[in-house]
Write a protein that holds these residues in place. Structure first.
Motif, short mmCIF file in Angstrom:
data_model
loop_
_atom_site.label_atom_id
_atom_site.label_comp_id
_atom_site.label_asym_id
_atom_site.label_seq_id
_atom_site.Cartn_x
_atom_site.Cartn_y
_atom_site.Cartn_z
N ASN A 86 0.81 -1.23 0.00
CA ASN A 86 0.00 0.00 0.00
C ASN A 86 0.84 1.28 0.00
OD1 ASN A 86 0.86 0.39 2.70
ND2 ASN A 86 -0.92 -0.69 3.52
N GLY A 87 2.17 1.12 -0.04
CA GLY A 87 3.04 2.29 -0.15
C GLY A 87 3.44 2.93 1.16
N ASN A 88 2.96 2.41 2.29
CA ASN A 88 3.30 3.00 3.58
C ASN A 88 4.77 2.84 3.94
OD1 ASN A 88 0.69 3.83 3.94
ND2 ASN A 88 0.10 2.14 5.28
N LEU A 93 10.96 4.79 5.00
CA LEU A 93 12.24 4.95 4.33
C LEU A 93 12.83 6.34 4.54
CD1 LEU A 93 11.56 3.12 0.93
CD2 LEU A 93 12.90 2.29 2.87
N VAL A 94 11.96 7.35 4.68
CA VAL A 94 12.46 8.72 4.82
C VAL A 94 12.61 9.13 6.28
CG1 VAL A 94 11.46 9.40 2.61
CG2 VAL A 94 10.12 9.68 4.70
N LYS A 95 12.10 8.31 7.20
CA LYS A 95 12.25 8.63 8.62
C LYS A 95 13.63 8.20 9.12
CE LYS A 95 7.42 8.40 10.16
NZ LYS A 95 6.45 7.68 11.02
N GLY A 163 8.10 -11.26 4.07
CA GLY A 163 7.41 -10.00 3.81
C GLY A 163 8.05 -9.20 2.70
N LEU A 164 9.37 -9.27 2.59
CA LEU A 164 10.10 -8.50 1.57
C LEU A 164 9.81 -8.98 0.15
CD1 LEU A 164 13.64 -7.96 3.19
CD2 LEU A 164 11.70 -6.38 3.11
N THR A 165 9.26 -10.19 0.01
CA THR A 165 8.93 -10.66 -1.34
C THR A 165 7.87 -9.78 -1.99
OG1 THR A 165 7.22 -12.19 -0.50
CG2 THR A 165 9.47 -13.06 -0.72
N ALA A 166 7.17 -8.96 -1.20
CA ALA A 166 6.16 -8.05 -1.76
C ALA A 166 6.79 -6.99 -2.65
CB ALA A 166 5.38 -7.38 -0.62
N PHE A 167 8.11 -6.78 -2.56
CA PHE A 167 8.78 -5.86 -3.49
C PHE A 167 8.69 -6.39 -4.91
CE2 PHE A 167 11.48 -4.16 0.15
CZ PHE A 167 11.00 -2.87 0.05
N LYS A 256 15.87 -0.64 -3.88
CA LYS A 256 16.34 -0.13 -5.17
C LYS A 256 15.26 -0.28 -6.24
CE LYS A 256 20.11 -0.61 -8.51
NZ LYS A 256 21.37 -1.33 -8.85
N ARG A 257 14.60 -1.42 -6.24
CA ARG A 257 13.51 -1.65 -7.21
C ARG A 257 12.31 -0.78 -6.89
NH1 ARG A 257 8.91 -4.57 -8.26
NH2 ARG A 257 8.83 -5.58 -10.32
N TYR A 258 12.02 -0.59 -5.62
CA TYR A 258 10.84 0.16 -5.18
C TYR A 258 10.97 1.65 -5.53
CZ TYR A 258 7.20 1.83 -1.97
OH TYR A 258 6.08 2.41 -1.42
N THR A 259 12.17 2.17 -5.43
CA THR A 259 12.39 3.61 -5.65
C THR A 259 12.77 3.92 -7.09
OG1 THR A 259 14.71 3.36 -4.92
CG2 THR A 259 13.07 4.02 -3.27
N ALA A 260 12.93 2.88 -7.91
CA ALA A 260 13.33 3.12 -9.30
C ALA A 260 12.20 3.78 -10.10
CB ALA A 260 13.72 1.80 -9.96
#
Length: 260
Positions: A86-88, A93-95, A163-167, A256-260
């Motif tokens: 859901n993008g939360n 990541l920025v905190k 959980g990280l497989t959701a990337f 890296k994939r999420y922010t690309a």
């Protein structure tokens, strides 16, 4: 440290406010303690041999299993998967905080509330079934307590990795379901590993979950001597190092994939 304490208090508040899942898990614990022992005891009464298990050990195994699931089991796989989906996770990541630690504190808060809810049930069970329980050796208690943090970390890291497989997998609920099944089977959640074929036990010995479930339970039941715990601690540390290394690699690739 203060920011993590703040996170923990907030998560405790959420756990108290939304305690319905905790009630569901307590009901699950009750069925776990009552259901499986009755099945195994019925099998034993029909003359079937259960290796290393008599009536006391069967009942004790599932009572201990319920206790350890409340103390050890965490489910970051659902939290992490949902936050990525859901993008939360972007907010985290920025905190200026360690994401894996923040999620752990949330799981720990739920663990505290769930155990408090489970405690009355546990007291009743201990009173009713006291004649059917194996009393652990007090001399082994320090070794068993030292084993628990490693068990918590191993179970948490394996769940976090799932959980990280959701990337990469948008609908990761199937992966989570497979994880629950596999970790339950090879960890000794559904049945003691002694009841499985030798080839199955050999596979379980090469996987991390028995260090988080089966071994702690068997330790309380007196299956190990003090000298054995050094090997157990080494196995736990080895798996923690492997799982943490995998987390670092997969997390960096995922971000890296999420922010690309």
């Amino acid at each position: 440290m203060k920011k993590y304490w703040t996170i923990f208090k907030m998560e405790v508040g959420d756990a108290v406010a939304y305690r319905a899942p905790g009630v569901v898990w307590v009901i699950f614990d009750i069925f776990l303690i009552i259901g499986f022992p009755f099945v195994l005891l019925n099998i034993a009464e029909q003359g079937q041999v259960l290796p290393g298990l008599d009536a006391k050990r069967i009942v004790s195994y599932y009572v201990l299993l319920a206790i350890f699931t409340n103390l050890i089991w965490t489910h970051p796989e659902t939290t992490v998967g949902e936050q990525i989906k859901n993008g939360n996770v972007t907010t985290s990541l920025v905190k200026p905080q360690n994401y894996i630690m923040a999620v752990f504190l949330g799981e720990l808060a739920w663990k505290v509330i769930r155990f408090i809810m489970f405690l009355p049930v546990l007291v009743v069970i201990l009173i009713v079934a006291k004649h059917y329980l194996v009393i652990p050796s007090l001399g082994l208690l320090p070794w068993i307590l030292l084993m628990l943090p490693g068990a918590v970390i191993i179970f948490y890291l394996t769940g976090f990795l799932v959980g990280l497989t959701a990337f990469w997998i948008e609908e990761s609920t199937a992966v989570v379901s497979v994880f629950w099944m596999v970790s339950g089977l090879f960890g000794g959640t559904y049945l003691p590993l002694a009841l499985f074929p030798s080839w199955f036990v050999h596979i379980a010995e090469w996987l991390p979950w028995r260090y988080a479930t089966s071994i702690p339970i068997q330790a309380v039941l007196g299956a190990y001597q003090p000298r054995d715990f050094l090997h157990i601690f080494f196995g736990q540390l080895l798996w923690i190092a492997i799982l943490y290394g995998l987390y670092r690699v997969i997390w960096l690739l995922g971000v890296k994939r999420y922010t690309a």
